[in-house]
Design a protein around this motif. Sequence first.
Motif, PDB file in Angstrom:
ATOM      1  N   ALA A 214       0.828  -1.208   0.000  1.00  0.00           N
ATOM      2  CA  ALA A 214       0.000   0.000   0.000  1.00  0.00           C
ATOM      3  C   ALA A 214       0.864   1.260   0.000  1.00  0.00           C
ATOM      4  O   ALA A 214       0.503   2.261  -0.623  1.00  0.00           O
ATOM      5  N   ALA A 215       2.004   1.198   0.671  1.00  0.00           N
ATOM      6  CA  ALA A 215       2.870   2.376   0.786  1.00  0.00           C
ATOM      7  C   ALA A 215       3.401   2.855  -0.553  1.00  0.00           C
ATOM      8  O   ALA A 215       3.745   4.031  -0.704  1.00  0.00           O
ATOM      9  N   VAL A 216       3.475   1.966  -1.541  1.00  0.00           N
ATOM     10  CA  VAL A 216       3.939   2.379  -2.875  1.00  0.00           C
ATOM     11  C   VAL A 216       2.775   2.547  -3.844  1.00  0.00           C
ATOM     12  O   VAL A 216       2.981   2.692  -5.045  1.00  0.00           O
ATOM     13  N   GLY A 217       1.545   2.503  -3.320  1.00  0.00           N
ATOM     14  CA  GLY A 217       0.389   2.773  -4.161  1.00  0.00           C
ATOM     15  C   GLY A 217      -0.175   1.578  -4.896  1.00  0.00           C
ATOM     16  O   GLY A 217      -0.825   1.738  -5.931  1.00  0.00           O
ATOM     17  N   THR A 218       0.049   0.383  -4.360  1.00  0.00           N
ATOM     18  CA  THR A 218      -0.493  -0.827  -4.979  1.00  0.00           C
ATOM     19  C   THR A 218      -1.770  -1.249  -4.244  1.00  0.00           C
ATOM     20  O   THR A 218      -1.741  -1.412  -3.019  1.00  0.00           O
TER      21      THR A 218
ATOM     22  N   MET B 190      -7.755   3.045  -6.094  1.00  0.00           N
ATOM     23  CA  MET B 190      -7.582   2.309  -4.850  1.00  0.00           C
ATOM     24  C   MET B 190      -6.123   2.347  -4.398  1.00  0.00           C
ATOM     25  O   MET B 190      -5.838   2.445  -3.201  1.00  0.00           O
ATOM     26  N   GLY B 191      -5.194   2.277  -5.349  1.00  0.00           N
ATOM     27  CA  GLY B 191      -3.786   2.362  -4.995  1.00  0.00           C
ATOM     28  C   GLY B 191      -3.443   3.705  -4.384  1.00  0.00           C
ATOM     29  O   GLY B 191      -2.698   3.782  -3.393  1.00  0.00           O
ATOM     30  N   GLU B 192      -3.985   4.780  -4.944  1.00  0.00           N
ATOM     31  CA  GLU B 192      -3.742   6.113  -4.389  1.00  0.00           C
ATOM     32  C   GLU B 192      -4.309   6.228  -2.980  1.00  0.00           C
ATOM     33  O   GLU B 192      -3.675   6.797  -2.085  1.00  0.00           O
ATOM     34  N   SER B 193      -5.500   5.681  -2.780  1.00  0.00           N
ATOM     35  CA  SER B 193      -6.111   5.720  -1.442  1.00  0.00           C
ATOM     36  C   SER B 193      -5.330   4.869  -0.457  1.00  0.00           C
ATOM     37  O   SER B 193      -5.176   5.240   0.708  1.00  0.00           O
ATOM     38  N   ALA B 194      -4.843   3.720  -0.927  1.00  0.00           N
ATOM     39  CA  ALA B 194      -4.046   2.858  -0.054  1.00  0.00           C
ATOM     40  C   ALA B 194      -2.788   3.572   0.400  1.00  0.00           C
ATOM     41  O   ALA B 194      -2.411   3.527   1.581  1.00  0.00           O
ATOM     42  N   ARG B 195      -2.116   4.232  -0.527  1.00  0.00           N
ATOM     43  CA  ARG B 195      -0.896   4.958  -0.164  1.00  0.00           C
ATOM     44  C   ARG B 195      -1.193   6.083   0.818  1.00  0.00           C
ATOM     45  O   ARG B 195      -0.458   6.291   1.789  1.00  0.00           O
ATOM     46  N   ALA B 196      -2.282   6.805   0.601  1.00  0.00           N
ATOM     47  CA  ALA B 196      -2.645   7.901   1.483  1.00  0.00           C
ATOM     48  C   ALA B 196      -2.969   7.415   2.894  1.00  0.00           C
ATOM     49  O   ALA B 196      -2.806   8.154   3.871  1.00  0.00           O
ATOM     50  N   ALA B 197      -3.418   6.157   3.009  1.00  0.00           N
ATOM     51  CA  ALA B 197      -3.725   5.598   4.330  1.00  0.00           C
ATOM     52  C   ALA B 197      -2.461   5.252   5.107  1.00  0.00           C
ATOM     53  O   ALA B 197      -2.493   5.150   6.343  1.00  0.00           O
ATOM     54  N   VAL B 198      -1.359   5.074   4.390  1.00  0.00           N
ATOM     55  CA  VAL B 198      -0.101   4.653   5.022  1.00  0.00           C
ATOM     56  C   VAL B 198       0.880   5.815   5.202  1.00  0.00           C
ATOM     57  O   VAL B 198       1.556   5.923   6.221  1.00  0.00           O
ATOM     58  N   ILE B 199       0.944   6.684   4.186  1.00  0.00           N
ATOM     59  CA  ILE B 199       1.896   7.785   4.185  1.00  0.00           C
ATOM     60  C   ILE B 199       1.168   9.087   4.474  1.00  0.00           C
ATOM     61  O   ILE B 199       0.241   9.445   3.746  1.00  0.00           O
ATOM     62  N   PRO B 200       1.516   9.835   5.548  1.00  0.00           N
ATOM     63  CA  PRO B 200       2.648   9.596   6.460  1.00  0.00           C
ATOM     64  C   PRO B 200       2.285   8.841   7.730  1.00  0.00           C
ATOM     65  O   PRO B 200       3.126   8.660   8.591  1.00  0.00           O
TER      66      PRO B 200
END
Length: 202
Positions: A103-107, A171-181
């Motif tokens: 998720a951190a890399v947008g997958t 979904m990848g963008e949302s996953a990344r936003a949930a992890v970073i920062p």
Amino acid sequence: VRGRPLVVEVSRTDVTKRKDVLLEAFAAARSRVPGALLALTIDGTNRELRDRLADRMAELGLAGSVAVLGSVWEHLPALYSLAEVYCTPSVMEGFGMSAAEAAAVGTPVVASRLVPFAVEYLLGEHVSVPVPGAPDLLVGHGAILAEPDTPAAFGAAVAMLLEEPDLARRMGESARAAVIPELTWDHLTVRFLDQVSAGVWA
């Protein structure tokens, strides 16, 4: 590998990771997306399971569509970044670190409902999507969750993301936003020090 839709799974070789479910799910997804490739880790620490998985791959006719990886820890960021989907059917997770790393890399993530990270960080508001012959999928903002041990449901979830690149991208963008920062070391350290200063840990 170039140009082929890539599904990735990284975990130890253990029955709780349900790699057999993943293989069956991928076979179902590949029938809808014929060029898809699965990359998963299988090592020699559990030879009996390794051999069973090799036999299952042969039974499912997955030769040429599955890349079996060994120790790839130093390459994980690149591997996650190359993937269209990260899929973990695991039934025993304390958190779900590999799903968080992907998720951190947008997958976008497909996970069982027993992966705490996916449930707590990636599901959010969601809709139920029916799957013939299997429990409904829960389609959230950064992950699709499937009932454990249901290859048909996992296969449908993986195929959905491979067939709908705009959905996978969102979904990848949302996953990344949930992890970073939220889950970065810097953020967690600052939050911990703030709690110490406030006497939370006194």
